[in-house]
Design a protein around this motif. Structure first.
Motif, mmCIF file in Angstrom:
data_model
loop_
_atom_site.group_PDB
_atom_site.id
_atom_site.type_symbol
_atom_site.label_atom_id
_atom_site.label_comp_id
_atom_site.label_asym_id
_atom_site.label_seq_id
_atom_site.Cartn_x
_atom_site.Cartn_y
_atom_site.Cartn_z
ATOM 1 N N ILE A 1 28.075 6.623 60.799
ATOM 2 C CA ILE A 1 28.732 5.752 59.820
ATOM 3 C C ILE A 1 27.875 5.547 58.577
ATOM 4 O O ILE A 1 28.186 4.698 57.742
ATOM 5 C CB ILE A 1 29.087 4.385 60.433
ATOM 6 N N SER A 2 26.812 6.348 58.445
ATOM 7 C CA SER A 2 25.898 6.175 57.314
ATOM 8 C C SER A 2 26.158 7.151 56.177
ATOM 9 O O SER A 2 25.473 7.098 55.152
ATOM 10 C CB SER A 2 24.448 6.337 57.785
ATOM 11 N N PHE A 3 27.128 8.051 56.342
ATOM 12 C CA PHE A 3 27.280 9.146 55.383
ATOM 13 C C PHE A 3 27.714 8.684 53.999
ATOM 14 O O PHE A 3 27.333 9.278 52.993
ATOM 15 C CB PHE A 3 28.245 10.204 55.909
ATOM 16 N N ALA A 4 28.523 7.620 53.920
ATOM 17 C CA ALA A 4 29.001 7.168 52.603
ATOM 18 C C ALA A 4 27.873 6.581 51.772
ATOM 19 O O ALA A 4 27.743 6.884 50.572
ATOM 20 C CB ALA A 4 30.129 6.156 52.773
ATOM 21 N N VAL A 5 27.041 5.735 52.384
ATOM 22 C CA VAL A 5 25.908 5.192 51.633
ATOM 23 C C VAL A 5 24.872 6.289 51.401
ATOM 24 O O VAL A 5 24.148 6.267 50.398
ATOM 25 C CB VAL A 5 25.285 3.977 52.348
ATOM 26 N N GLY A 6 24.803 7.257 52.326
ATOM 27 C CA GLY A 6 23.943 8.409 52.090
ATOM 28 C C GLY A 6 24.358 9.162 50.844
ATOM 29 O O GLY A 6 23.518 9.612 50.058
ATOM 30 N N ALA A 7 25.673 9.289 50.639
ATOM 31 C CA ALA A 7 26.179 9.945 49.425
ATOM 32 C C ALA A 7 25.774 9.168 48.175
ATOM 33 O O ALA A 7 25.460 9.761 47.127
ATOM 34 C CB ALA A 7 27.696 10.071 49.501
ATOM 35 N N SER A 8 25.767 7.846 48.259
ATOM 36 C CA SER A 8 25.350 7.025 47.128
ATOM 37 C C SER A 8 23.869 7.237 46.818
ATOM 38 O O SER A 8 23.467 7.295 45.650
ATOM 39 C CB SER A 8 25.608 5.547 47.422
ATOM 40 N N VAL A 9 23.055 7.353 47.872
ATOM 41 C CA VAL A 9 21.633 7.628 47.683
ATOM 42 C C VAL A 9 21.442 8.983 47.009
ATOM 43 O O VAL A 9 20.639 9.135 46.087
ATOM 44 C CB VAL A 9 20.891 7.586 49.033
ATOM 45 N N PHE B 1 21.340 17.022 53.207
ATOM 46 C CA PHE B 1 20.936 17.593 54.488
ATOM 47 C C PHE B 1 19.720 16.863 55.046
ATOM 48 O O PHE B 1 19.646 16.591 56.262
ATOM 49 C CB PHE B 1 20.623 19.081 54.335
ATOM 50 N N CYS B 2 18.770 16.530 54.181
ATOM 51 C CA CYS B 2 17.565 15.825 54.629
ATOM 52 C C CYS B 2 17.908 14.444 55.188
ATOM 53 O O CYS B 2 17.337 14.024 56.209
ATOM 54 C CB CYS B 2 16.570 15.697 53.474
ATOM 55 N N LEU B 3 18.830 13.741 54.552
ATOM 56 C CA LEU B 3 19.238 12.434 55.071
ATOM 57 C C LEU B 3 19.925 12.584 56.426
ATOM 58 O O LEU B 3 19.709 11.780 57.340
ATOM 59 C CB LEU B 3 20.176 11.744 54.078
ATOM 60 N N GLY B 4 20.752 13.611 56.562
ATOM 61 C CA GLY B 4 21.382 13.872 57.849
ATOM 62 C C GLY B 4 20.360 14.246 58.907
ATOM 63 O O GLY B 4 20.491 13.862 60.079
ATOM 64 N N ALA B 5 19.326 14.980 58.501
ATOM 65 C CA ALA B 5 18.284 15.384 59.445
ATOM 66 C C ALA B 5 17.507 14.182 59.966
ATOM 67 O O ALA B 5 17.012 14.210 61.101
ATOM 68 C CB ALA B 5 17.339 16.383 58.775
ATOM 69 N N ILE B 6 17.383 13.147 59.155
ATOM 70 C CA ILE B 6 16.718 11.919 59.619
ATOM 71 C C ILE B 6 17.493 11.341 60.801
ATOM 72 O O ILE B 6 16.904 10.961 61.820
ATOM 73 C CB ILE B 6 16.617 10.897 58.470
ATOM 74 N N LEU C 1 19.496 0.782 56.207
ATOM 75 C CA LEU C 1 18.247 1.247 55.597
ATOM 76 C C LEU C 1 18.508 1.956 54.277
ATOM 77 O O LEU C 1 17.877 1.646 53.253
ATOM 78 C CB LEU C 1 17.531 2.188 56.568
ATOM 79 N N PHE C 2 19.447 2.898 54.276
ATOM 80 C CA PHE C 2 19.745 3.647 53.050
ATOM 81 C C PHE C 2 20.284 2.729 51.951
ATOM 82 O O PHE C 2 19.843 2.793 50.802
ATOM 83 C CB PHE C 2 20.781 4.750 53.339
ATOM 84 N N PHE C 3 21.232 1.872 52.324
ATOM 85 C CA PHE C 3 21.861 1.023 51.311
ATOM 86 C C PHE C 3 20.881 -0.030 50.794
ATOM 87 O O PHE C 3 20.826 -0.305 49.590
ATOM 88 C CB PHE C 3 23.101 0.342 51.884
#
Length: 335
Positions: A66-74, A103-108, A130-132
């Motif tokens: 569920i972190s992919f959307a804020v990951g996209a913002s990062v 990809f790096c955020l997904g790898a985390i 954490l990301f947001f």
């Protein structure tokens, strides 16, 4: 007629519901079936479909994110800031950076889930915050409006003038098509895709078959991260600005759409067509509520209900439920 289509039961029922809702909105509103509105739905949904393609891979592999959307913002902030520091860059550099950072955020997420044996939902709730939090702390919530000229200049693939304005198809739609095609190829034509299905269906069985579970985790979550990175870049291009919370909350509607499309939360099951139809249903419902002047909170209620039902019936499909209502023989046939 829908029974003759070469698609699954879930997809047929989703298509039927979409047609019924669209028919009602066509009668209840004056603008739903206009080319301008339909193209607006397509352009807006393109980013969500890119998200959905990546999320489907994770769900098939037996995880959840569920972190992919804020990951996209990062990714938006990192890539746009880097491009500005480089003097502007171009599309090639922007896309490569977005895919790599995503990809790096997904790898985390993959590393935390696989190496530390933490449940995926727990990890991604943590990285969501954490990301947001990291993004808002470093940026102070300030948006970026001065984008490189190539990124802020709207790329229109097709346009047609109508009585109520211009109907346009923009670049995110092309990115959506490429992402869907690449994901389909991964899942249906590569051995890696079969391994993802196997891991999601039976993790221990996949391990005994010699499948590298660690590599599959990095592939699944990295794929979603890369999709999120591309979606973030497309959102920045479409909106012509980078707003830290613009994509906040998208993860729920995308998750609802993908599970509505037949992806099993337990892993091992799901189709791209189902995910796309599920997202189409969610987007049309949202658009219809807006046109009817109904509070947007009603849409959040619908999304929450879909997720609740999906979790409660994670081992079922719409087609199986309907067949059981018809009789035990039909249900047994579907099994």
């Amino acid at each position: 007629m829908l029974k003759n289509l070469p698609i699954g039961a879930t997809e047929r029922w989703l298509l039927l519901v979409i047609l019924l809702i669209s028919a009602y909105l066509a009668v209840a509103t004056d603008t739903f079936l206009t080319l301008v509105n339909l193209f607006d739905i397509l352009n807006y949904s393109a980013v969500n479909v890119i998200f959905a393609a990546g999320l489907l891979v994770v769900l098939i592999a037996g995880g959840i994110d569920i972190s992919f959307a804020v990951g996209a913002s990062v990714v938006q902030y990192i890539v746009v800031t880097a491009l500005i520091q480089m003097g502007g860059g171009n599309w090639a550099i922007g896309i490569v950076l977005s895919l790599a950072v995503g990809f790096c955020l997904g790898a985390i997420n993959a590393a935390l889930i696989y190496h530390f044996r933490i449940i995926s939902i727990v990890v991604t709730i943590a990285t969501f915050n954490l990301f947001f939090g990291f993004l808002m702390f470093l940026t102070g919530g300030v948006s970026i409006y001065n984008l490189p000229s190539w990124l802020s200049s709207r790329v229109i693939l097709f346009e047609y003038e109508t009585e109520i304005g211009w109907a346009e198809i923009t670049l995110p739609v092309l990115a959506m098509v490429v992402t869907v095609a690449a994901t389909w190829f991964l899942l249906r034509r590569l051995n890696l895709g079969r391994q993802l299905f196997a891991m999601g269906d039976n993790t221990e069985g996949a391990r005994r078959l010699g499948i590298n579970l660690g590599a599959m985790h990095y592939l699944a979550y990295g794929w979603l991260g890369a999709c999120a990175g591309l979606a973030g870049l497309m959102q920045a291009h479409y909106a012509r600005e980078v707003v830290p919370n613009a994509l906040y909350g998208r993860e729920l509607e995308v998750l609802a759409a993908v599970v509505l499309g037949g992806a099993r939360l337990g892993g091992g099951r799901g189709t791209l067509l189902g995910a796309i139809l599920g997202l189409a249903l969610v987007s049309i419902t949202q658009n219809g509520l807006n046109l009817l002047g109904i509070s947007p909170y009603a849409f959040r209620m619908i999304v929450g209900f879909i997720i609740l039902v999906a979790i409660s019936l994670s081992n079922e499909t719409i087609g199986l439920i309907v067949s059981r209502l018809k009789g035990p023989k039909a249900a047994g046939a579907l099994r």
